[in-house]
Design an enzyme around this catalytic site. Structure first.
Site, PDB file in Angstrom:
ATOM      1  N   GLU A   1       0.888  -1.171   0.000  1.00 50.87           N
ATOM      2  CA  GLU A   1       0.000   0.000   0.000  1.00 50.87           C
ATOM      3  C   GLU A   1       0.913   1.203   0.000  1.00 50.87           C
ATOM      4  O   GLU A   1       1.650   1.412   0.958  1.00 50.87           O
ATOM      5  CB  GLU A   1      -0.862   0.010   1.263  1.00 50.87           C
ATOM      6  CG  GLU A   1      -1.785  -1.162   1.400  1.00 50.87           C
ATOM      7  CD  GLU A   1      -2.848  -1.182   0.340  1.00 50.87           C
ATOM      8  OE1 GLU A   1      -3.153  -0.121  -0.228  1.00 50.87           O
ATOM      9  OE2 GLU A   1      -3.356  -2.268   0.050  1.00 50.87           O
TER      10      GLU A   1
ATOM     11  N   CYS B   1      -3.157   8.595   3.709  1.00 54.19           N
ATOM     12  CA  CYS B   1      -2.850   8.100   2.366  1.00 54.19           C
ATOM     13  C   CYS B   1      -4.025   8.335   1.431  1.00 54.19           C
ATOM     14  O   CYS B   1      -3.865   8.356   0.220  1.00 54.19           O
ATOM     15  CB  CYS B   1      -2.537   6.611   2.444  1.00 54.19           C
ATOM     16  SG  CYS B   1      -3.808   5.687   3.308  1.00 54.19           S
TER      17      CYS B   1
HETATM   18  P1  NAP Z   1       8.232   5.055   4.603  1.00 50.96           P
HETATM   19  O1  NAP Z   1       9.304   5.998   4.932  1.00 50.96           O
HETATM   20  O2  NAP Z   1       8.263   4.413   3.282  1.00 50.96           O
HETATM   21  O3  NAP Z   1       8.244   3.967   5.775  1.00 50.96           O
HETATM   22  C1  NAP Z   1       7.284   2.957   5.806  1.00 50.96           C
HETATM   23  C2  NAP Z   1       7.757   1.850   6.708  1.00 50.96           C
HETATM   24  O4  NAP Z   1       8.868   1.197   6.097  1.00 50.96           O
HETATM   25  C3  NAP Z   1       8.258   2.310   8.075  1.00 50.96           C
HETATM   26  O5  NAP Z   1       7.867   1.375   9.037  1.00 50.96           O
HETATM   27  C4  NAP Z   1       9.750   2.302   7.910  1.00 50.96           C
HETATM   28  O6  NAP Z   1      10.426   2.179   9.115  1.00 50.96           O
HETATM   29  C5  NAP Z   1       9.902   1.079   7.042  1.00 50.96           C
HETATM   30  N1  NAP Z   1      11.166   0.986   6.343  1.00 50.96           N
HETATM   31  C6  NAP Z   1      11.864   1.958   5.726  1.00 50.96           C
HETATM   32  N2  NAP Z   1      12.970   1.443   5.183  1.00 50.96           N
HETATM   33  C7  NAP Z   1      12.965   0.120   5.440  1.00 50.96           C
HETATM   34  C8  NAP Z   1      13.850  -0.952   5.153  1.00 50.96           C
HETATM   35  N3  NAP Z   1      14.953  -0.768   4.454  1.00 50.96           N
HETATM   36  N4  NAP Z   1      13.532  -2.182   5.597  1.00 50.96           N
HETATM   37  C9  NAP Z   1      12.422  -2.392   6.321  1.00 50.96           C
HETATM   38  N5  NAP Z   1      11.554  -1.405   6.627  1.00 50.96           N
HETATM   39  C10 NAP Z   1      11.822  -0.175   6.189  1.00 50.96           C
HETATM   40  O7  NAP Z   1       6.802   5.724   4.718  1.00 50.96           O
HETATM   41  P2  NAP Z   1       6.253   6.636   5.906  1.00 50.96           P
HETATM   42  O8  NAP Z   1       6.970   7.922   5.818  1.00 50.96           O
HETATM   43  O9  NAP Z   1       6.221   5.926   7.201  1.00 50.96           O
HETATM   44  O10 NAP Z   1       4.748   6.807   5.468  1.00 50.96           O
HETATM   45  C11 NAP Z   1       4.288   7.799   4.609  1.00 50.96           C
HETATM   46  C12 NAP Z   1       3.894   7.237   3.269  1.00 50.96           C
HETATM   47  O11 NAP Z   1       3.042   6.121   3.457  1.00 50.96           O
HETATM   48  C13 NAP Z   1       3.122   8.201   2.425  1.00 50.96           C
HETATM   49  O12 NAP Z   1       3.667   8.185   1.143  1.00 50.96           O
HETATM   50  C14 NAP Z   1       1.708   7.645   2.398  1.00 50.96           C
HETATM   51  O13 NAP Z   1       0.974   7.919   1.226  1.00 50.96           O
HETATM   52  C15 NAP Z   1       1.922   6.202   2.565  1.00 50.96           C
HETATM   53  N6  NAP Z   1       0.794   5.561   3.205  1.00 50.96           N
HETATM   54  C16 NAP Z   1       0.047   4.714   2.462  1.00 50.96           C
HETATM   55  C17 NAP Z   1      -1.029   4.090   3.043  1.00 50.96           C
HETATM   56  C18 NAP Z   1      -1.854   3.129   2.265  1.00 50.96           C
HETATM   57  O14 NAP Z   1      -2.681   2.434   2.858  1.00 50.96           O
HETATM   58  N7  NAP Z   1      -1.690   3.027   0.970  1.00 50.96           N
HETATM   59  C19 NAP Z   1      -1.351   4.311   4.375  1.00 50.96           C
HETATM   60  C20 NAP Z   1      -0.563   5.190   5.102  1.00 50.96           C
HETATM   61  C21 NAP Z   1       0.511   5.814   4.501  1.00 50.96           C
HETATM   62  P3  NAP Z   1      11.186   3.424   9.794  1.00 50.96           P
HETATM   63  O15 NAP Z   1      10.163   4.416  10.146  1.00 50.96           O
HETATM   64  O16 NAP Z   1      11.849   2.838  10.978  1.00 50.96           O
HETATM   65  O17 NAP Z   1      12.137   3.939   8.749  1.00 50.96           O
END
Ligand code: NAP
Length: 678
Positions: free
Chosen positions: A258, A297
């Site tokens: 997602e 999101c």
């Molecule tokens: P993100 O930076 O991509 O992080 C998402 C998750 O991935 C976090 O738990 C992060 O952990 C983890 N992560 C990052 N690098 C990783 C790696 N190398 N290995 C394993 N895990 C890793 O996104 P975010 O900033 O938290 O969220 C914002 C984004 O999410 C927005 O773009 C939004 O549109 C999207 N979103 C989508 C939905 C949906 O249902 N489609 C819902 C909510 C949000 P850390 O925080 O520890 O880095």
């Protein structure tokens, strides 16, 4: 508030963060809140505990037992909502924002608990769809079934929904019978950890069913196998990196993503200033821009409105946004809190700057706005911002950059073709809304844009009072979208449970399929019941046992009596010549409902007993007409049984009506509620 040491929960032990943990800061003051995670993580220990303890314990339970477990868990969490709301303030969330996250998560779990009991069997194997007859003689058939995967679900969540994000993934996984490892986003993981602590302390879940990793995941993904699932929510960039993990690809590990989404809302050409639809769009837009400071999101990033309303819509939204009070989320007067972190704020400012290079700013100056009860510089505050895009066909950035904050852009369209094209320029989104009172507008846009959107929310004056809002994913409906949105799908009722199960096509004789599925399948043995099944309790009934009754001859008098008694004097029952002229009938025939009534009259046992009520029937088919003088017989077979309450369960019976030549006349599935004991 003192510094928090955010723990992980690994193999039944709480593990404190060490000095290598990732820092967490208050979204409101910018001050450090604590550390999460540690450099060394026993990833194999995590996986072994889930696979060897949690999985077998969950799989030993039936779907109904797991559904009851989810209900108990949701009720337990709702007792701790207030403390979670308070903790959420540190993430910038107001109490209404926190309710979207916390109450939304609990509600999702309750819906899965209820659907699990209503739509899944009280058994270990899920039957998917109807039996397929694969042979002429009926001795070889097929049935799709689903069984829980025997690995572990790794749930990687985004920062914006620390509780909903966890619960919306856990609910279908646990219902399926699969243990999970939850990895929340670091910025808000202290809220997830607190909620998780309540789940563990309740003692409701079996050992190993859930584990928590705060901070980094270490090499966990490199140790996954084909029975495991990764459920990821976050940015497209992270999803891309994780998807490309060669180990995941090599082992065909399921990866459900997602991602971001440039969701659109279209105002129909039927709207005028002051019309209910105009007001609905303005209200939804303001809510989506300000709720959770736009960090949803599903928030509306692009408002696509008829050319003539471009100015008025922009003015109306800008006017409402300029009155929004921004401040400390713990204050009751605050309408919009802070973003989750300074990094998020910087990212949003960067994206707004890029969008502004091709659009005009209508309201919201990030360099000059008031913040109640907090320091605008130190906290991750931003004002709600609305931009206007005069030439959306030429613009590029507004259709590609996701400013994940209180930001939206209004743009004009000439006709529905262009509106649909603009909707689809997001290249795949989670949700689009269409605000119109004209069904043709809704139909056209669904047809032209449906393929690019996971959900289309249509709202107007008729539904506005009860509509759940553009931005609310509902557990009943699919959440996910194509392309940029990740190409994944979550929720959607029992569809969401299937991500954690393997669908297998079982082929074999009806007796084999009956034994596998626990329900009688046409063609399987029909042993004669030892006594009338209406005289024996639910528990005493065996799948497949059958009684046969009849024959009863159907006379012309019966048909006439039934016709006059019910008022159903349709010509096929009353007029020989007209009936004969019809390609289906040899002459006057018995009413189908007369046959059903006679069938009940043949198989019923009239004395008071364990059968409490007839609650309906499914799949009724009339296969051959019955003429006056024909004699019908009936067989009643126990097809499947499902426990419903403490007092009674549902029995589904296969009823077959045949004529004197043994031809099938009618068949259906009858539903009754039966007491457990006679
Ligand atoms: P993100 O930076 O991509 O992080 C998402 C998750 O991935 C976090 O738990 C992060 O952990 C983890 N992560 C990052 N690098 C990783 C790696 N190398 N290995 C394993 N895990 C890793 O996104 P975010 O900033 O938290 O969220 C914002 C984004 O999410 C927005 O773009 C939004 O549109 C999207 N979103 C989508 C939905 C949906 O249902 N489609 C819902 C909510 C949000 P850390 O925080 O520890 O880095």
């Amino acid at each position: 508030m003192g510094l928090i040491n955010v723990n992980s929960f690994v193999a039944g032990q709480w593990i404190a963060a060490d000095e290598s943990g990732r820092p967490i800061a208050s979204a409101v003051t910018g001050e450090p809140l604590g550390l999460a995670g540690r450099a060394r993580l026993d990833t194999q220990g995590l996986l072994d505990h889930a696979r060897l303890k949690g999985g077998p314990a969950l799989r030993a339970m039936t779907f109904h037992e797991r559904a009851r477990m989810l209900k108990a868990l949701a009720l337990e969490l709702s007792r701790h909502k207030e403390e979670l709301y308070r903790l959420s303030h540190t993430t910038g969330a107001t109490t209404p924002d926190a309710m979207i996250d916390i109450d939304g998560g609990i509600q999702t779990m309750l819906v899965y608990a209820s659907k699990g009991r209503r739509e899944m069997p009280d058994a270990h194997i899920y039957v998917d769809g109807e039996t397929e007859m694969l042979s002429r003689g009926g001795t070889f058939a097929g049935q799709h079934v689903a069984t829980p995967l025997k690995g572990v679900a790794v749930h990687i969540n985004a920062f914006n929904f620390p509780v909903w994000g966890m619960l919306e993934k856990l609910s279908p996984a646990l219902l399926a019978g699969m243990p999970a490892i939850v990895k929340p986003a670091t910025a808000t993981c202290h809220v997830t950890e607190q909620c998780f602590r309540r789940m563990i302390a309740s003692g409701i879940l079996p050992d190993g069913a859930v584990q928590l990793v705060t901070g980094g995941l270490g090499d966990l993904l490199d140790r996954l196998d084909y029975q495991d699932v990764v459920g990821f929510t976050g940015s497209a960039a992270t999803a891309l990196k994780l998807r490309f993990n060669p180990h995941l690809i090599e082992n065909s590990v399921r990866f459900v993503a997602e991602q971001d989404s440039l969701n659109a809302s279209v105002l129909g050409p039927d709207a005028t200033p002051g019309s209910p639809e105009f007001d609905i769009l303005v209200k939804e837009a303001v809510r989506e821009i300000t709720a959770k400071a736009g960090q949803k999101c599903t928030a509306i990033r692009r408002l696509i409105v008829p050319e003539a309303l471009f100015g008025p819509v922009g003015d109306a939204i800008a006017e409402r946004l300029s009155k929004v009070r921004i401040g400390d989320p713990a204050l009751e007067t605050t309408r919009m809190g802070a973003l989750a972190s300074a990094e998020q704020k910087a990212d949003v400012l960067d994206k707004v700057g890029r969008i502004a290079s091709e659009c005009r700013m209508l309201t919201g100056d990030p360099a000059n706005f008031d913040v109640d009860g907090a320091d605008a510089e130190r906290g991750a505050f931003l004002p709600p911002m609305l931009l206007a895009c005069d030439d959306p066909d030429e613009a590029e950035i507004v259709h590609s950059a996701e400013a994940f904050g209180p930001v939206s852009t209004v743009m004009p369209y000439r006709d529905l073709d262009q509106a649909a094209r603009l909707m689809n320029r997001g290249r795949g989104s989670l949700v689009a809304s269409v605000i119109t009172h004209d069904p043709e507008v809704a139909r056209t846009l669904v047809l032209e844009a449906g393929a690019a959107h996971g959900r289309i929310y249509v709202n107007n004056r008729d539904s506005a009072g009860e509509a759940t809002g553009h931005g609310s994913p509902l557990p009943h409906m699919v959440h996910g979208g194509p392309g940029r949105a990740g190409g994944g799908e979550e929720l959607g009722g029992i569809r969401g449970v299937m991500h954690y199960m393997q669908r297998t096509a079982i082929q074999g004789s009806p007796d084999i399929l009956s034994a596998v599925t626990g329900r009688w399948i046409k063609g399987a043995a029909k042993p004669k019941a030892s006594a009338h099944p209406f005289t024996r309790g639910f528990d005493a009934l065996a799948i497949g046992e059958t009684i046969e009754a009849g024959p009863r001859t159907v006379t012309l008098e019966d048909i006439e009596h039934f016709a006059h008694f019910t008022g159903d004097t349709f010509y096929a029952h009353m007029d020989e010549d007209a009936a004969k002229a019809n390609p289906f009938f040899p002459g006057r025939v018995a009413h189908g409902y007369l046959l059903l009534s006679f069938a009940a009259g043949l198989f019923v046992e009239p004395s008071p007993g364990p059968v409490l009520a007839n609650t309906g029937l499914d799949g009724l088919r009339f296969m051959k007409p019955v003429s006056p003088g024909d004699a019908i017989s009936v067989s009643l077979t126990v097809k499947r049984k499902t426990r419903r309450t403490d007092e009674y369960g549902e029995v589904r019976w296969h009823v077959a009506v045949i004529n004197q030549d043994g031809d099938d006349v009618a068949e259906y599935e009858l539903h009754t509620m039966n007491a457990y004991q006679a």
